[in-house]
Design an enzyme around this catalytic site. Structure first.
Site, PDB file in Angstrom:
ATOM      1  N   TYR A 210     -52.432  50.830 -51.659  1.00 10.44           N
ATOM      2  CA  TYR A 210     -53.868  51.122 -51.647  1.00 10.44           C
ATOM      3  C   TYR A 210     -54.573  50.423 -52.805  1.00 10.44           C
ATOM      4  CZ  TYR A 210     -58.267  53.606 -51.851  1.00 10.44           C
ATOM      5  OH  TYR A 210     -59.604  53.892 -51.893  1.00 10.44           O
TER       6      TYR A 210
ATOM      7  N   ASP B 117     -54.856  46.797 -52.104  1.00 14.90           N
ATOM      8  CA  ASP B 117     -55.895  46.487 -51.119  1.00 14.90           C
ATOM      9  C   ASP B 117     -57.285  46.533 -51.735  1.00 14.90           C
ATOM     10  OD1 ASP B 117     -54.058  46.102 -49.193  1.00 14.90           O
ATOM     11  OD2 ASP B 117     -54.290  48.072 -48.243  1.00 14.90           O
TER      12      ASP B 117
ATOM     13  N   SER C  89     -29.266  17.993 -40.115  1.00 15.89           N
ATOM     14  CA  SER C  89     -28.554  19.115 -39.505  1.00 15.89           C
ATOM     15  C   SER C  89     -27.341  19.439 -40.357  1.00 15.89           C
ATOM     16  CB  SER C  89     -28.013  18.691 -38.153  1.00 15.89           C
ATOM     17  OG  SER C  89     -28.785  19.094 -37.135  1.00 15.89           O
ATOM     18  N   LEU C  90     -26.567  20.398 -39.914  1.00 17.79           N
ATOM     19  CA  LEU C  90     -25.309  20.694 -40.605  1.00 17.79           C
ATOM     20  C   LEU C  90     -24.173  20.555 -39.606  1.00 17.79           C
ATOM     21  CD1 LEU C  90     -26.263  23.957 -42.540  1.00 17.79           C
ATOM     22  CD2 LEU C  90     -25.732  21.739 -43.559  1.00 17.79           C
TER      23      LEU C  90
ATOM     24  N   ASP D 258     -30.697  32.903 -40.031  1.00 18.47           N
ATOM     25  CA  ASP D 258     -31.028  32.516 -38.671  1.00 18.47           C
ATOM     26  C   ASP D 258     -32.529  32.663 -38.451  1.00 18.47           C
ATOM     27  OD1 ASP D 258     -30.353  31.528 -36.268  1.00 18.47           O
ATOM     28  OD2 ASP D 258     -29.507  33.378 -35.458  1.00 18.47           O
TER      29      ASP D 258
ATOM     30  N   ARG E  24     -39.295  21.650 -39.084  1.00 21.44           N
ATOM     31  CA  ARG E  24     -38.247  20.643 -39.093  1.00 21.44           C
ATOM     32  C   ARG E  24     -38.491  19.555 -38.037  1.00 21.44           C
ATOM     33  NH1 ARG E  24     -31.763  21.260 -38.717  1.00 21.44           N
ATOM     34  NH2 ARG E  24     -31.801  20.536 -36.592  1.00 21.44           N
TER      35      ARG E  24
ATOM     36  N   GLU F 251     -35.857  28.770 -44.835  1.00 22.21           N
ATOM     37  CA  GLU F 251     -35.846  29.345 -43.503  1.00 22.21           C
ATOM     38  C   GLU F 251     -36.916  30.434 -43.435  1.00 22.21           C
ATOM     39  OE1 GLU F 251     -33.488  27.670 -42.025  1.00 22.21           O
ATOM     40  OE2 GLU F 251     -33.123  28.726 -40.135  1.00 22.21           O
TER      41      GLU F 251
ATOM     42  N   TYR G 100     -33.433  27.337 -49.937  1.00 20.76           N
ATOM     43  CA  TYR G 100     -32.061  26.966 -50.253  1.00 20.76           C
ATOM     44  C   TYR G 100     -31.818  25.524 -50.664  1.00 20.76           C
ATOM     45  CZ  TYR G 100     -32.442  25.954 -45.258  1.00 20.76           C
ATOM     46  OH  TYR G 100     -32.874  25.516 -44.052  1.00 20.76           O
TER      47      TYR G 100
ATOM     48  N   LYS H 248     -21.507  24.165 -49.655  1.00 20.58           N
ATOM     49  CA  LYS H 248     -22.044  22.895 -50.149  1.00 20.58           C
ATOM     50  C   LYS H 248     -21.260  22.441 -51.372  1.00 20.58           C
ATOM     51  CE  LYS H 248     -26.599  24.336 -48.571  1.00 20.58           C
ATOM     52  NZ  LYS H 248     -27.901  24.890 -48.933  1.00 20.58           N
TER      53      LYS H 248
ATOM     54  N   LYS I 152     -19.388  28.955 -38.971  1.00 15.18           N
ATOM     55  CA  LYS I 152     -20.063  29.889 -38.064  1.00 15.18           C
ATOM     56  C   LYS I 152     -19.255  31.172 -37.918  1.00 15.18           C
ATOM     57  CE  LYS I 152     -23.598  27.512 -36.306  1.00 15.18           C
ATOM     58  NZ  LYS I 152     -24.462  27.617 -35.210  1.00 15.18           N
TER      59      LYS I 152
ATOM     60  N   CYS J 115     -45.065  46.490 -10.661  1.00 12.19           N
ATOM     61  CA  CYS J 115     -45.352  47.211  -9.425  1.00 12.19           C
ATOM     62  C   CYS J 115     -46.746  47.814  -9.608  1.00 12.19           C
ATOM     63  CB  CYS J 115     -44.337  48.325  -9.199  1.00 12.19           C
ATOM     64  SG  CYS J 115     -44.893  49.497  -7.945  1.00 12.19           S
TER      65      CYS J 115
ATOM     66  N   CYS K 149     -45.665  55.396  -7.313  1.00 11.94           N
ATOM     67  CA  CYS K 149     -44.317  54.878  -7.565  1.00 11.94           C
ATOM     68  C   CYS K 149     -43.535  55.867  -8.448  1.00 11.94           C
ATOM     69  CB  CYS K 149     -44.447  53.512  -8.242  1.00 11.94           C
ATOM     70  SG  CYS K 149     -42.889  52.694  -8.544  1.00 11.94           S
TER      71      CYS K 149
END
Ligand code: AMP
Ligand code: ZN
Length: 666
Positions: A32, A35, A80-81, A115, A134, A170, A222, A285, A309, A421, A427
């Site tokens: 608050y 704001d 890319s990796l 991700d 990217r 990311e 990163y 890395k 992965k 529907c 229904c």
């Protein structure tokens, strides 16, 4: 303090709070208070456009509209990796590296693979100048306006940063933020989003940045690209980026051997579910930047990095049958009924197929052998088909054209993924769905009555709509299956007790499409009773703050249905609350009815928010800009000259805070 100094100090204060809240996760003032300070700054900026600042925290609320995202080149390519899936893959990679580097010692930085959607941010002299997706790695879309609304992206850096560099990261949605967004969508009768990653990347391409600002997006950084940055290792990159004000996840480890790397991957393969966001692996890395340069790149990816992965929690099973569920709003969801299979510790028998497009996209058919996965969603999903196992006489799935429950022909509205529907009155699952919504906790909260009993009561012909609940008797219910004396009594008492539930919740319980909890509150407050709401035109509705055309159309259409009106009349006769209570109406008058106010400047005895509330509680309307429809401009201190000129030009009376309060005798 001069106005300009005041603005600078507010900006610095707000920047620091944003940083504490979004980067450090350690807020030091209430939302608050924040704001209020932000509003104060917004007011000043509107009044004094001469003192703009391109890094002002007010930019975080968005408002810039991008019609076409311009494609721009990346100064440094985004690679890319390479992927690996096992310990052996990682060991092979290490051998390849050692062959190139000779017997030099190699250290590795391990990070999680977030991700989301990758992004490249360009900073010049400490200021964010550009944010680009990217794209194909060589060029991407300029989404700067949208990225500026993400609070963990610093618009201005701290400390001793290089004069020019790109930083990569990311854009993600936390699982909690994603779940909350979906809950709000479902409540408003909209389709939930499929997964956090697609939603995050879709958010970057929204045209209205104000909508992006409302999404709980985060940016995790990163890597850095640039010339002569004076950085010697990846681990140092992470540490420095953190010091400059970026959000860098705490999970990162410097490892001296592949054995240590494996410890890290093994640990996170299990513990990743404890993280607040989705990850799909680990990125390993080579730590030394000099060694990275020696190793260089293949056509697609750096030789010095490798993604490991996590094994997706996936299983293979047979899809026996596709069935179709009809929701309370008539939305059709196709469901895959599977041969039971063990997946991530639970037996899975059903998976969502989402909609007709999704079925067509993966070309899934009854009898297929399918891959089932458990991702961030609670309901497992079918990710693909093992085509080698498909029988020769298999036929493509034909999506149903009629409602499986009532036979009505389905419709699909322009731009919507779901079929519907349209037979909402007749229904069965829509009828029971509406009653189930009516009795739910946030609506009428009827104790002693659950979803299954609703279905039973409907099947037995005891109820056909929610008004029928109020004339149920104990004698009618007792003969039902598994219904004991006590539970029948509880049910009847629960129904009676719900008559005290306040108007705004009754309004929510009615189940008008797009009228969720918050909208119901707004409507109840604005119209005060059901008669006024039923008499409202789309125009009247849109005039209410934050009620858009879609909601307005839905409300008008609901009340234009005689069956709905009849049910409301019955509910009224049973004694449900269809107007705001005395207590809710207290301090509310019609004194300002028909008057539209614009407020501007800073006030002495009252905050802007309280002033707004006071106007609305007394029947007036608050608008943000002056037009010929404005009745009064309430002027505080430091009101900008342009507003004054405009008001004077249109002949809008300008009144002071005191004059306003006198109108209300307070
Ligand atoms: P892929 O899309 O499978 O080629 O994987 C490469 C992508 O992984 C990069 O473009 C990044 O968007 C993403 N990524 C996520 N976390 C990291 C990380 N810690 N380091 C490098 N890349 C990452
Ligand atoms: Zn139907």
């Amino acid at each position: 303090m001069s106005i300009e100094q005041k603005m600078t100090s507010l900006r610095n204060e707000l920047r620091e709070h944003n940083y504490k809240y979004y980067v450090l996760d350690e807020p030091s003032i209430s939302d608050y208070e924040f704001d209020m300070k932000l509003k104060e700054l917004q007011t000043l900026e509107a009044e004094y456009p001469g003192f703009q600042d391109p890094t002002s925290p007010t930019l975080r609320v968005g408002g810039m509209v991008t019609k076409n995202f311009e494609t721009v080149p990346h100064e440094h390519r985004m690679y890319s990796l390479d992927n690996s899936y096992s310990k052996e893959d990682l060991e092979d990679w290490e051998k390849r590296i050692q062959r190139i580097l000779g017997d030099a010692e190699v250290e590795f930085t391990c990070e999680l693979k977030y991700d989301g959607a990758s992004i490249s941010l360009t900073y010049e002299n400490g200021f964010l100048v550009k944010a680009v997706t990217r794209g194909d790695g060589f060029q991407g879309d300029d989404v700067t306006n949208n990225i500026k609304t993400i609070k963990s992206v610093p618009l201005q850096l701290k400390g001793d940063y290089p004069s020019k560099f790109d930083i990569r990261g990311e854009i993600i949605l936390t699982l909690e933020g994603f779940a909350k967004m979906n809950a709000e969508r479902v409540e408003a009768g909209e389709d939930p989003y499929m997964n956090p990653r697609n939603t995050a990347s879709g958010s970057l391409k929204l045209q209205d940045s104000a909508l992006v600002a409302q999404r709980p997006l985060e940016c995790l950084l990163y890597s850095i690209a640039g010339d002569n940055l004076g950085l010697t290792s990846q681990f140092e990159v992470l540490e420095k980026a953190r010091v400059w004000g970026f959000k860098v996840p705490a999970v990162a480890k410097l490892c001296k051997s592949t054995a240590e790397v494996m410890q890290f991957t093994d640990y996170w393969a299990i513990h990743r579910h404890e993280l607040p966001y989705e990850t799909d692996g680990v990125v390993v890395k080579v730590n030394s930047i000099q060694q990275q340069e020696e190793l260089g790149y293949t056509a697609k990816s750096p030789r010095w990095a490798m993604a490991y992965k996590f094994k997706a929690e996936q299983a293979t099973t047979t899809l026996n049958k596709i069935t179709y569920q009809v929701g309370r709003t008539g939305a059709i969801t196709p469901v895959a009924n599977l041969a039971p299979v063990l997946l991530a510790g639970t037996t899975v028998k059903r998976a969502s197929l989402h909609n007709a497009d999704q079925i067509a996209k993966i070309d899934v058919r009854e009898g297929d052998t399918v891959f089932v996965e458990k991702g961030g969603e609670i309901i497992p999903k079918i990710v693909g088909v093992d085509f080698t196992k498909r029988s020769v006489d298999s036929e493509p799935t034909k999506y149903i054209e009629n409602c499986p429950e009532c036979g009505t022909e389905l419709i699909r509205k322009e731009g919507e993924a779901q079929h519907f529907c349209p037979n909402d009155i007749g229904c069965p699952p829509q009828i029971t769905g509406r009653i189930q919504h009516f009795i739910s906790r946030k609506a009428m909260d009827i104790e002693g009555l659950g979803g299954e009993t609703v279905e039973l009561l409907f099947k037995e012909g005891l109820i056909g709509n929610y008004a029928d609940l109020y004339i149920l008797t104990k004698e009618q219910i007792l003969p039902l299956e598994r219904m004991a004396d006590k539970s029948a009594e509880n049910l009847v008492n629960g129904v009676q007790a719900s008559k005290a539930i306040p108007f705004e919740r009754v309004l929510f319980a009615l189940g008008i499409r797009y009228v969720g909890e918050t909208v119901a509150k707004k409507l109840a407050k604005a119209f005060k009773d059901i008669e006024a709401l039923m008499a409202a035109s789309e125009e009247d509705l849109v005039a209410v703050d934050e009620i858009g055309e879609r909601i307005a159309a839905s409300v008008v259409s609901f009340f234009s249905e005689p069956a709905n009106v009849a049910i409301i009349e019955r509910l009224k006769s049973y004694g449900l609350q269809f107007s705001l209570s005395e207590a809710q109406l207290e301090n509310q008058t019609e004194l300002l009815k028909g008057n539209t106010f614009v407020i501007s400047g800073v006030f002495e005895t009252i905050s802007r928010n309280d002033l707004k509330k006071l106007i609305e509680d007394n029947g007036g309307k608050v608008s943000s800009s002056i037009s010929s429809k404005t009745n009064f401009l309430v002027a505080g201190d430091n009101m900008g000259p342009s507003k004054r000129t405009k008001a004077e030009g249109l002949g809008v009376p300008i009144i002071s805070e005191q004059e306003f309060l006198q109108k209300l005798n307070v």
